[in-house]
Every structure is written in C-alpha cells, then in structure tokens.
Design a protein around this motif. Structure first.
Motif, mmCIF file in Angstrom:
data_model
loop_
_atom_site.group_PDB
_atom_site.id
_atom_site.type_symbol
_atom_site.label_atom_id
_atom_site.label_comp_id
_atom_site.label_asym_id
_atom_site.label_seq_id
_atom_site.Cartn_x
_atom_site.Cartn_y
_atom_site.Cartn_z
ATOM 1 N N ASN A 33 0.827 -1.209 0.000
ATOM 2 C CA ASN A 33 0.000 0.000 0.000
ATOM 3 C C ASN A 33 0.863 1.262 0.000
ATOM 4 O O ASN A 33 0.447 2.298 0.518
ATOM 5 N N GLY A 34 2.059 1.148 -0.584
ATOM 6 C CA GLY A 34 2.875 2.341 -0.812
ATOM 7 C C GLY A 34 3.772 2.766 0.333
ATOM 8 O O GLY A 34 4.327 3.869 0.292
ATOM 9 N N GLY A 35 3.930 1.930 1.371
ATOM 10 C CA GLY A 35 4.808 2.286 2.488
ATOM 11 C C GLY A 35 6.280 2.126 2.110
ATOM 12 O O GLY A 35 6.624 1.291 1.267
ATOM 13 N N THR A 36 7.151 2.944 2.710
ATOM 14 C CA THR A 36 8.587 2.847 2.427
ATOM 15 C C THR A 36 9.400 3.099 3.698
ATOM 16 O O THR A 36 8.938 3.758 4.630
ATOM 17 N N LEU A 37 10.627 2.586 3.689
ATOM 18 C CA LEU A 37 11.573 2.850 4.780
ATOM 19 C C LEU A 37 11.963 4.325 4.796
ATOM 20 O O LEU A 37 11.941 4.982 5.845
ATOM 21 N N ARG A 38 12.298 4.832 3.621
ATOM 22 C CA ARG A 38 12.708 6.239 3.518
ATOM 23 C C ARG A 38 11.599 7.163 4.048
ATOM 24 O O ARG A 38 11.848 8.109 4.790
ATOM 25 N N GLY A 39 10.349 6.851 3.676
ATOM 26 C CA GLY A 39 9.211 7.647 4.150
ATOM 27 C C GLY A 39 8.991 7.493 5.648
ATOM 28 O O GLY A 39 8.574 8.441 6.321
ATOM 29 N N THR A 40 9.277 6.291 6.175
ATOM 30 C CA THR A 40 9.116 6.068 7.620
ATOM 31 C C THR A 40 10.045 7.003 8.387
ATOM 32 O O THR A 40 9.640 7.651 9.364
ATOM 33 N N ILE A 41 11.274 7.089 7.931
ATOM 34 C CA ILE A 41 12.246 7.959 8.615
ATOM 35 C C ILE A 41 11.831 9.430 8.442
ATOM 36 O O ILE A 41 11.839 10.203 9.411
ATOM 37 N N ALA A 42 11.405 9.786 7.232
ATOM 38 C CA ALA A 42 10.988 11.178 6.986
ATOM 39 C C ALA A 42 9.736 11.533 7.794
ATOM 40 O O ALA A 42 9.610 12.653 8.308
ATOM 41 N N ALA A 43 8.813 10.583 7.918
ATOM 42 C CA ALA A 43 7.584 10.842 8.686
ATOM 43 C C ALA A 43 7.904 11.012 10.169
ATOM 44 O O ALA A 43 7.337 11.872 10.848
ATOM 45 N N LEU A 44 8.832 10.193 10.666
ATOM 46 C CA LEU A 44 9.236 10.342 12.072
ATOM 47 C C LEU A 44 9.953 11.667 12.281
ATOM 48 O O LEU A 44 9.745 12.341 13.301
ATOM 49 N N ASP A 45 10.790 12.074 11.313
ATOM 50 C CA ASP A 45 11.432 13.396 11.388
ATOM 51 C C ASP A 45 10.372 14.483 11.557
ATOM 52 O O ASP A 45 10.499 15.384 12.382
ATOM 53 N N LYS A 46 9.315 14.344 10.742
ATOM 54 C CA LYS A 46 8.254 15.351 10.756
ATOM 55 C C LYS A 46 7.540 15.371 12.113
ATOM 56 O O LYS A 46 7.294 16.436 12.685
ATOM 57 N N ALA A 47 7.224 14.189 12.625
ATOM 58 C CA ALA A 47 6.520 14.096 13.917
ATOM 59 C C ALA A 47 7.391 14.655 15.040
ATOM 60 O O ALA A 47 6.905 15.373 15.923
ATOM 61 N N ILE A 48 8.688 14.350 14.997
ATOM 62 C CA ILE A 48 9.616 14.824 16.036
ATOM 63 C C ILE A 48 9.738 16.349 15.959
ATOM 64 O O ILE A 48 9.830 17.038 16.972
ATOM 65 N N ASP A 49 9.686 16.856 14.733
ATOM 66 C CA ASP A 49 9.752 18.293 14.514
ATOM 67 C C ASP A 49 8.517 19.005 15.085
ATOM 68 O O ASP A 49 8.613 20.079 15.682
ATOM 69 N N ILE A 50 7.358 18.388 14.912
ATOM 70 C CA ILE A 50 6.099 18.999 15.369
ATOM 71 C C ILE A 50 5.980 18.928 16.893
ATOM 72 O O ILE A 50 5.541 19.868 17.548
ATOM 73 N N ALA A 51 6.374 17.795 17.456
ATOM 74 C CA ALA A 51 6.138 17.552 18.886
ATOM 75 C C ALA A 51 6.978 18.482 19.752
ATOM 76 O O ALA A 51 8.158 18.718 19.481
ATOM 77 N N GLY A 52 6.347 18.999 20.778
ATOM 78 C CA GLY A 52 7.059 19.778 21.788
ATOM 79 C C GLY A 52 7.384 18.883 22.969
ATOM 80 O O GLY A 52 7.049 17.695 22.971
ATOM 81 N N PRO A 53 8.019 19.456 24.010
ATOM 82 C CA PRO A 53 8.437 18.631 25.142
ATOM 83 C C PRO A 53 7.276 17.985 25.898
ATOM 84 O O PRO A 53 7.444 16.940 26.528
ATOM 85 N N GLU A 54 6.075 18.612 25.823
ATOM 86 C CA GLU A 54 4.933 18.069 26.575
ATOM 87 C C GLU A 54 3.940 17.324 25.683
ATOM 88 O O GLU A 54 2.923 16.823 26.176
ATOM 89 N N THR A 55 4.186 17.297 24.380
ATOM 90 C CA THR A 55 3.209 16.694 23.456
ATOM 91 C C THR A 55 2.984 15.220 23.768
ATOM 92 O O THR A 55 3.932 14.468 23.996
ATOM 93 N N LYS A 56 1.718 14.844 23.781
ATOM 94 C CA LYS A 56 1.362 13.434 23.979
ATOM 95 C C LYS A 56 1.146 12.802 22.601
ATOM 96 O O LYS A 56 0.409 13.340 21.768
ATOM 97 N N ILE A 57 1.775 11.649 22.406
ATOM 98 C CA ILE A 57 1.710 10.967 21.108
ATOM 99 C C ILE A 57 0.847 9.713 21.257
ATOM 100 O O ILE A 57 1.144 8.850 22.085
ATOM 101 N N ILE A 58 -0.193 9.621 20.430
ATOM 102 C CA ILE A 58 -1.014 8.400 20.405
ATOM 103 C C ILE A 58 -0.449 7.485 19.320
ATOM 104 O O ILE A 58 -0.409 7.858 18.148
ATOM 105 N N PRO A 59 0.002 6.276 19.721
ATOM 106 C CA PRO A 59 0.496 5.337 18.703
ATOM 107 C C PRO A 59 -0.673 4.583 18.067
ATOM 108 O O PRO A 59 -1.720 4.422 18.694
ATOM 109 N N GLY A 60 -0.485 4.115 16.839
ATOM 110 C CA GLY A 60 -1.527 3.313 16.204
ATOM 111 C C GLY A 60 -1.766 2.012 16.956
ATOM 112 O O GLY A 60 -2.895 1.547 17.076
#
Ligand SMILES: [Zn+2]
Length: 316
Positions: free
Chosen positions: A210-237
């Motif tokens: 369904n179009g998933g990639t390793l490169r995109g996984t790392i880029a998506a995590l970069d994006k999430a880490i960039d958005i999240a602040g020190p107090e941000t709560k992350i809901i995992p799938g």
C-alpha cells in the motif's frame, strides 16, 4: 485457461477465509472485546482494546466529537458507548489515518449514524481497489469495504477542522506505513495521533503493498519529532501507552541503526540470507517483538531490498 482462473479464484477465496479466521482467532471474538477510554490531554481521549491495536483518538467538546480511526466493524457499538462515557454530544467527524481494516472497519456503521468521513486522497483510492491487501503474512488480502464505508471528503495535503474552540490539523505524512498516512495534530490540547507510522509494539510495519517505504518512515518520524514539543502526547496506532517526543527519537534511532548496519552489509556484497544471519536487530529484539505478526523476518528484508540489496522482495 478458465480452469486455471477458477483454480486461482478458489485458492484466493480459501486463503482469504484462512486469513480472516486466523485474524479473528488472533484477535479473539471481536464483539466480546472490552474497549476502554482514557484521557490523553486537553480535550483528547483514546479508546483502546486489550493489546492496544487500532487506537482511536477522540476529540470531544460542546460542538461535537471528532474521531481518529474506527476500529473493526463488530466493535462499533462499543466504540460509540465508550465515547458516551466522556461526551453526550454527537459524533460528527471521522478521520481515517490509513486503509487498514483495523482502522477503517467501523466506517460503514459510523456513516450510518451520520458521521462524515475524511481521509487523504491516496487512502480513498485504496477503498476503490477490488480487494484490500494487508502487509502481514506476506501480503494477505481481505475483502474490500462496502461503498458506504468510503470517505466522503478527501484532501490532497492538509485539512483543518475548527471545532470546540480548537483547530484540528490533519495532513499527509511522507509514505511510511502506507502512501496515505495521515497525522492528526491537536495543537491546543497538545496531542499528536500518528496512526500506524508509530507503534510501541513492533518494528515499523512498512506496508509496501500500500505504498509504504523505509525512507518515508524515517521522513515521517522526522516530521513528527519536529512537530512535537516537550509536553506533546503521542497516540500510537498500536500499543497501550501514550508516549512523548523522546520515545519517537528512540524509535527513529533504532531504525537508523538497523538501516546503517544493513546498508554496510549490502556494500560488502552480502546476500539477504547473510544479512538475516548477522541479526542486525539483535540489540532491539527484546523490546520490539511484542507483535508476533511482525518480526525481524518481516522487517529486515524490506530494509534490505529498499536499500538496494540484490533481488527484489516482491519477486520472492
Ligand atoms: Zn496499519
């Protein structure tokens, strides 16, 4: 030729039935599963099932409820009852984070209740495919969702909801778990729902069907880490814990380390069997193998082939 087609067809149906019964067995009886709702932060809650699969985000306030994902169809009554524990307001909107059945299975039931369904354009296209493919067990098929389950509104990049005095942002992540991965961010409540791009139970599931990639996984995590602040709560799938930015960084470091090891073995001309034998995940297996459906045997070959290892995964 017709005979062969019929043979293929019956083989397919048989494997579908095997998969679905196997899947149901693995999940127990879906109707009997008890769901719980827990506060995350601000106006956001999470609905979970035992084992923590397909975690639902619930954003509740006086103007109505917005859900992130819809679990399996047999759980819809329980999902609605769980939401009722924190809000008597109408469930108005649902955002699907991606196409997998444990995240969209309740769509049709919720649509019948008048809930308006949103997803990225790419995820909506997946609803139009004849069958839906699932990454586990070498890419099993499940029957496609009915037309009534399809998102009514799709977006090509980002969409904002203005509800309950807050802004809710849903946007496309790089192609990580699938090519329609949507993150949902609640800036005022300071919560980020990452769908299946992040899970606390296993190595990242990169659904290449369904179009998933390793490169995109790392880029998506970069994006999430960039958005999240020190107090941000992350809901995992998947997974029972709500986490923070630090856990995302740890998850990304683990992937980068495994990627680096596999890449250097490829550069040494190693075949997949040799890479597997070297166990590049050994330092992490104690923590990231809680999900028997996604092991290093599933994850490492995807890393190997995407990094240019010889042979092609889909030709196996
Ligand atoms: Zn998924």
């Amino acid at each position: 030729m017709m005979k062969f087609h019929r043979y293929l067809h019956s083989l397919l149906i048989a494997s579908c039935i095997l998969f679905v019964t196997g899947f149901a067995r693995g999940q127990g009886n879906l109707q009997d599963v008890e769901l719980t709702i827990v506060p995350v932060a601000g106006n956001v809650y999470m609905v979970q099932r035992p084992g923590g699969g397909g975690n639902i985000g619930v954003f509740a306030g006086p103007e109505g409820v917005l859900l992130v994902d819809s679990l399996f169809a047999p759980m819809s009554d329980k999902l609605v009852a769980a939401v009722k524990q924190v809000s008597d307001e109408e469930i108005r909107f649902l955002i699907n984070t991606h196409i997998h059945i444990d995240h969209v299975g309740g769509n049709e039931n919720l649509a019948e209740l008048g809930v308006l369904i949103f997803a990225h354009d790419n995820t909506r296209l997946r609803f139009l495919e004849e069958r839906s493919r699932f990454p586990r067990a070498g890419g099993s098929f499940v029957p496609q969702q009915p037309a009534a389950a399809r998102p009514v509104v799709s977006f090509n990049d980002t969409i904002s909801f203005h509800l309950n005095g807050e802004q809710v942002q849903a946007f496309l992540a790089p192609p990580a778990h699938t090519d329609g991965d949507t993150f949902v961010y609640f800036p005022e409540s300071d919560v980020l729902h990452l769908g299946d791009v992040y899970r606390t139970t296993s190595y990242p599931i990169i659904d290449q069907y369904n179009g998933g990639t390793l490169r995109g996984t790392i880029a998506a995590l970069d994006k999430a880490i960039d958005i999240a602040g020190p107090e941000t709560k992350i809901i995992p799938g998947h997974g029972l814990e709500v986490v923070g930015r630090e856990e995302l960084i740890e998850f990304r470091s683990m992937i980068l380390d495994i990627q680096g090891q596999v890449l250097s073995m490829i550069q040494q001309g190693k075949k997949l069997a040799e890479v597997m034998a070297a166990r590049p995940t050994a330092a992490y297996d104690a923590k990231w193998t809680d999900d028997p459906g996604w092991t290093p045997e599933d994850f490492v070959p995807i890393v190997y082939y995407e990094l240019g290892g010889s042979g092609r995964l889909l030709d196996r």
